[in-house]
Design a protein around this motif. Sequence first.
Motif, PDB file in Angstrom:
ATOM      1  N   ARG A 196      70.487  40.780  12.477  1.00 13.51           N
ATOM      2  CA  ARG A 196      71.920  40.907  12.212  1.00 13.51           C
ATOM      3  C   ARG A 196      72.259  42.250  11.559  1.00 13.51           C
ATOM      4  NH1 ARG A 196      72.456  36.907   8.707  1.00 13.51           N
ATOM      5  NH2 ARG A 196      72.347  38.305   6.919  1.00 13.51           N
ATOM      6  N   ASP A 197      71.368  42.713  10.658  1.00  7.88           N
ATOM      7  CA  ASP A 197      71.710  43.869   9.814  1.00  7.88           C
ATOM      8  C   ASP A 197      71.112  45.194  10.292  1.00  7.88           C
ATOM      9  OD1 ASP A 197      73.032  42.046   8.193  1.00  7.88           O
ATOM     10  OD2 ASP A 197      71.327  41.790   6.839  1.00  7.88           O
ATOM     11  N   TYR A 198      70.127  45.134  11.185  1.00 13.99           N
ATOM     12  CA  TYR A 198      69.425  46.368  11.567  1.00 13.99           C
ATOM     13  C   TYR A 198      69.377  46.464  13.087  1.00 13.99           C
ATOM     14  CZ  TYR A 198      65.767  49.986  11.470  1.00 13.99           C
ATOM     15  OH  TYR A 198      65.058  51.145  11.630  1.00 13.99           O
ATOM     16  N   MET A 199      70.248  47.291  13.656  1.00  9.62           N
ATOM     17  CA  MET A 199      70.427  47.341  15.104  1.00  9.62           C
ATOM     18  C   MET A 199      69.153  47.687  15.881  1.00  9.62           C
ATOM     19  SD  MET A 199      72.341  46.745  17.630  1.00  9.62           S
ATOM     20  CE  MET A 199      73.908  46.491  16.803  1.00  9.62           C
ATOM     21  N   PRO A 200      68.334  48.683  15.449  1.00  2.59           N
ATOM     22  CA  PRO A 200      67.106  48.973  16.207  1.00  2.59           C
ATOM     23  C   PRO A 200      66.190  47.750  16.339  1.00  2.59           C
ATOM     24  CG  PRO A 200      67.572  50.774  14.708  1.00  2.59           C
ATOM     25  CD  PRO A 200      68.536  49.672  14.360  1.00  2.59           C
ATOM     26  N   PHE A 201      66.095  46.944  15.272  1.00  3.59           N
ATOM     27  CA  PHE A 201      65.286  45.727  15.330  1.00  3.59           C
ATOM     28  C   PHE A 201      65.880  44.744  16.329  1.00  3.59           C
ATOM     29  CE2 PHE A 201      64.296  41.400  13.875  1.00  3.59           C
ATOM     30  CZ  PHE A 201      62.908  41.452  13.801  1.00  3.59           C
ATOM     31  N   ALA A 202      67.202  44.597  16.306  1.00  2.14           N
ATOM     32  CA  ALA A 202      67.867  43.674  17.226  1.00  2.14           C
ATOM     33  C   ALA A 202      67.634  44.087  18.677  1.00  2.14           C
ATOM     34  CB  ALA A 202      69.364  43.625  16.926  1.00  2.14           C
ATOM     35  N   LEU A 203      67.758  45.378  18.957  1.00  2.00           N
ATOM     36  CA  LEU A 203      67.559  45.874  20.326  1.00  2.00           C
ATOM     37  C   LEU A 203      66.128  45.657  20.792  1.00  2.00           C
ATOM     38  CD1 LEU A 203      69.607  49.203  20.124  1.00  2.00           C
ATOM     39  CD2 LEU A 203      70.234  47.110  21.361  1.00  2.00           C
ATOM     40  N   GLU A 204      65.157  45.910  19.891  1.00  2.00           N
ATOM     41  CA  GLU A 204      63.744  45.732  20.255  1.00  2.00           C
ATOM     42  C   GLU A 204      63.420  44.263  20.508  1.00  2.00           C
ATOM     43  OE1 GLU A 204      59.714  46.612  21.037  1.00  2.00           O
ATOM     44  OE2 GLU A 204      61.579  47.776  21.127  1.00  2.00           O
ATOM     45  N   ILE A 205      63.926  43.379  19.659  1.00  2.00           N
ATOM     46  CA  ILE A 205      63.688  41.945  19.842  1.00  2.00           C
ATOM     47  C   ILE A 205      64.309  41.471  21.148  1.00  2.00           C
ATOM     48  CG2 ILE A 205      64.417  39.680  19.005  1.00  2.00           C
ATOM     49  CD1 ILE A 205      61.951  40.606  17.597  1.00  2.00           C
ATOM     50  N   ASN A 206      65.529  41.912  21.452  1.00  2.00           N
ATOM     51  CA  ASN A 206      66.177  41.519  22.707  1.00  2.00           C
ATOM     52  C   ASN A 206      65.379  42.008  23.916  1.00  2.00           C
ATOM     53  OD1 ASN A 206      68.252  40.183  21.408  1.00  2.00           O
ATOM     54  ND2 ASN A 206      69.642  41.946  21.437  1.00  2.00           N
ATOM     55  N   ARG A 207      64.837  43.229  23.820  1.00  2.00           N
ATOM     56  CA  ARG A 207      64.018  43.761  24.909  1.00  2.00           C
ATOM     57  C   ARG A 207      62.766  42.909  25.105  1.00  2.00           C
ATOM     58  NH1 ARG A 207      59.612  46.537  25.798  1.00  2.00           N
ATOM     59  NH2 ARG A 207      59.116  46.772  23.580  1.00  2.00           N
ATOM     60  N   ARG A 208      62.138  42.538  23.999  1.00  2.00           N
ATOM     61  CA  ARG A 208      60.900  41.750  24.085  1.00  2.00           C
ATOM     62  C   ARG A 208      61.173  40.345  24.621  1.00  2.00           C
ATOM     63  NH1 ARG A 208      56.250  43.484  20.841  1.00  2.00           N
ATOM     64  NH2 ARG A 208      56.624  45.581  20.057  1.00  2.00           N
ATOM     65  N   ILE A 209      62.294  39.770  24.240  1.00  2.00           N
ATOM     66  CA  ILE A 209      62.654  38.448  24.765  1.00  2.00           C
ATOM     67  C   ILE A 209      62.863  38.533  26.275  1.00  2.00           C
ATOM     68  CG2 ILE A 209      64.486  36.697  24.809  1.00  2.00           C
ATOM     69  CD1 ILE A 209      64.759  37.139  21.759  1.00  2.00           C
ATOM     70  N   GLY A 210      63.556  39.590  26.728  1.00  2.00           N
ATOM     71  CA  GLY A 210      63.753  39.791  28.164  1.00  2.00           C
ATOM     72  C   GLY A 210      62.434  39.937  28.900  1.00  2.00           C
ATOM     73  N   ASP A 211      61.509  40.715  28.324  1.00  2.00           N
ATOM     74  CA  ASP A 211      60.185  40.893  28.934  1.00  2.00           C
ATOM     75  C   ASP A 211      59.433  39.566  28.999  1.00  2.00           C
ATOM     76  OD1 ASP A 211      60.540  43.579  29.319  1.00  2.00           O
ATOM     77  OD2 ASP A 211      59.324  44.215  27.606  1.00  2.00           O
ATOM     78  N   HIS A 212      59.545  38.792  27.918  1.00  2.00           N
ATOM     79  CA  HIS A 212      58.861  37.494  27.845  1.00  2.00           C
ATOM     80  C   HIS A 212      59.338  36.570  28.962  1.00  2.00           C
ATOM     81  CE1 HIS A 212      57.122  33.899  25.973  1.00  2.00           C
ATOM     82  NE2 HIS A 212      58.298  33.316  26.107  1.00  2.00           N
ATOM     83  N   VAL A 213      60.646  36.483  29.140  1.00  2.00           N
ATOM     84  CA  VAL A 213      61.208  35.617  30.180  1.00  2.00           C
ATOM     85  C   VAL A 213      60.801  36.102  31.564  1.00  2.00           C
ATOM     86  CG1 VAL A 213      63.360  34.823  31.238  1.00  2.00           C
ATOM     87  CG2 VAL A 213      63.148  34.878  28.740  1.00  2.00           C
ATOM     88  N   ARG A 214      60.855  37.424  31.781  1.00  2.00           N
ATOM     89  CA  ARG A 214      60.478  37.998  33.085  1.00  2.00           C
ATOM     90  C   ARG A 214      59.020  37.697  33.421  1.00  2.00           C
ATOM     91  NH1 ARG A 214      57.759  42.450  34.347  1.00  2.00           N
ATOM     92  NH2 ARG A 214      57.836  43.246  32.208  1.00  2.00           N
TER      93      ARG A 214
END
Length: 204
Positions: free
Chosen positions: A87-105
Amino acid sequence: DILKKNEFLFMEKDPCKEIILIDTGKVKIGHYDHEGNETVLSFLGKGEILGQMALLGDKEHRAFAQVMEDGTQVCRMSVQKAEELKRDYMPFALEINRRIGDHVRKLERRIELLMCKNVKTRMLEFLYDLGNDYGRPRDGGIWISHNLTQSDIADLLGTSRKSASLCLNELEAEGLIQFDRKHIFLVHPQKLSQLISNNREQNA
């Protein structure tokens, strides 16, 4: 935490309480059916994350995570702390979202692979995906450094170690790959891609 081989980080249906980063070593992700048969979904290594689906609202783990090497080291963070960071740190949020996308793919690709009837087709697609995810260009081909044993590869393909070994040797004899314990070299990536396309057309 420093862990021993065969320890479980969590079991299927355990509550999602932590995000886990692998610092060193190797972890197997999989699940058991009602008869106790194991299906291996993936092997994760240094720098990869477990439990990130809790940030999308998962309350229970959908698979187990088992340590595959003595001395595997992990760092843990509570889901609550990870949500605050997201919520508070955008680079962390972007990295987590990228990893979740990779995980699902990758999970979707695993299901596709296991639906292929032919072990050679599964192997070709597995090697091609491995090259896309972890390879780097070299001498006109793709050089892949990895920590997978032939047994690991066999588990990922849903076949026996003997079948996986025979298939790798066959592809090497055909001049498509070169391999040793820690590396796989895709000699002709375009030819590999064409073989995959031909096999898909035949199985369509």
